[in-house]
Scaffold this active site. Structure first.
Site: not given
Length: 451
Positions: A19, A22, A135, A211
């Site tokens: 996507g 990617g 990360e 997160k």
């Protein structure tokens, strides 16, 4: 200066997902192959890209069309490094576990999966002697996880507070700077590509909560899952809330707040816990997070020895996120070339995750009350009975005719800002205020963070 040449057999890299992120990863692997090889010590060879539909036109990418495959399960068995950017829980989890079983280190940007199954993935990495790096799962291009996990490993992190969702920051920023309403600001964010067609994961705080779980787990050496994070979104933030913040020289932000609290237990012994929450809050414009604009992200860290640290940058987008992904690819590839492994899970502290009611915060409360003697005393009593101290009170008389009250009766608008107190006590105070016969309406309640 002549570039250092890498030698030896190439390290095989498999990419799961093509996507926005990617595609950037694939392009950068090809375009920067020489630099990456020099930094790793061996060439990196892209051996396959798993996609849902193999026939889609991807001629804009500088990769061999034969690399695209719909057989992700087979692809992960023939790689040294697997990059997962497909998102979601399944099939991502099964593919990662299979990759590790076949000896591949894994780089992921999947915050939802790591917040739900991080300990299990760490265990699989340890069992098979491979690395797990992620990360890009938090704050896009901003290097924040590795500094917490490695650079601050010798310090005691006390608090992590951040703007970790660009969509909500853009919406709230436009509400503040242009006077737009929530719906209008969301539509503009969608038009610019900052928000999905269905923005629920962002505006309801699910993305930020995942997160926050990752940040808290690393900062406090404690397992924190996504479902342990208290979560409120921004859908109830009104123009009046934004204006009230402006009057205090504050701005409204959706904050992820991870905090270690040290108290004394009933037995007199010291005890510690972790508070992890995501909710909108007023924060002073003078605070480093108060000036974060548009769709940018920022994370503010407080540690015992290092003091206050600020990490700021682009929190989303193909190239920024791919930058973080490739940084991890280089790290795990170096380990495969030179030996050794990156850090595994650190959950030795095993601190309890506190309920939201135990979190210390402040409230900004707006009230419409009758303008008659004794009202302020009743309001003050409600605070005192719940052991909440008042920091400031501001009162404005509203003419009854302007307010639409029968007979022209006047009323008052009260704004109360509290000192820090447990959230449960603050919430109980709001309930008590709403039951007073002199309080016509509790018009707004919002938490206040920052000094």
């Amino acid at each position: 200066m002549q570039q250092e040449q890498a030698s030896g057999a190439p390290l095989r890299v498999a990419l799961l997902g093509c996507g926005v992120v990617g595609s950037s990863v694939a392009r950068m692997l090809v375009e920067h192959r020489d630099d990456l090889a020099a930094r790793v010590g061996r060439p990196l060879e892209l051996v396959g890209i798993a996609v849902r539909r193999a026939g889609r036109d991807r001629s804009d990418l500088p990769v061999d069309p034969s690399l695209f495959t719909t057989d992700a399960a087979e692809l992960v068995t023939r790689a040294d490094v697997v990059v997962e950017v497909i998102g979601g829980i399944e099939p991502a989890r099964s593919l990662i576990e299979s990759a590790m079983k076949h000896g591949a280190s894994v780089v992921s940007a999947n915050k939802a999966l790591l917040a739900e199954a991080g300990p299990a993935l760490y265990a699989a990495a340890a069992e098979h002697g491979v690395d797990l790096y992620y990360e890009a799962a938090v704050a896009g291009a901003i290097p924040i996880l590795r500094p917490i996990r490695e650079s601050l490993a010798g310090d005691e992190v006390r608090k992590v507070i951040g703007i970790v969702n660009g969509t909500t920051n853009y919406v709230l920023d436009k509400m503040d700077t242009t006077g737009q309403g929530f719906a209008e600001a969301v539509e503009q964010a969608q038009a610019l590509g900052y928000a999905e067609a269905d923005p629920t994961a962002d505006v309801e705080g699910f993305d930020a909560a995942a997160k926050a779980a990752i940040l808290a787990s690393l900062a406090f050496h404690t397992r924190v899952s996504g479902d342990q994070v208290y979560r409120e979104g921004i859908t109830e933030v009104s123009a009046a809330d934004v204006q009230a913040a402006r009057e205090m020289d504050c701005v409204v932000k959706l904050l992820a707040i991870c905090e270690r609290t040290d108290t004394t237990g009933p037995d007199g012994q010291p005890t510690a816990g972790v508070s992890v929450r995501v909710h909108p809050a007023m924060i002073p414009r003078s605070h480093p997070l108060g000036g974060v604009r548009d769709a940018f992200n920022a994370v503010f860290v407080e540690a015992d020895a290092a003091g206050q640290l600020m990490f700021y940058g682009k929190g989303a987008g193909g190239d920024p996120t791919a930058s973080a992904v490739l940084g991890d690819v280089v790290a795990v590839a170096r380990h495969r070339v030179g030996g050794g492994h990156g850090p595994g899970e650190s959950a030795y502290a095993d601190l309890p995750v506190l309920a939201m009611g135990q979190a210390l915060t402040r409230y900004h409360i707006s009230l419409d009350v009758a303008d008659r003697p004794g009202v302020l005393a009743q309001v003050a009593t409600a605070f005192a009975q719940n052991h909440v101290s008042i920091e400031t009170v501001r009162q404005q008389i509203v003419d009854g005719d302007d307010a639409g009250d029968a007979g022209g009766a006047t009323r008052a608008h009260l704004v109360v800002v509290t000192h820090s107190a447990p959230d449960a006590a603050l919430a109980a105070t709001v309930e008590a205020l709403a039951e007073l016969d002199t309080v016509r309406e509790v018009t707004s309640v919002m938490r206040v963070e920052g000094d």
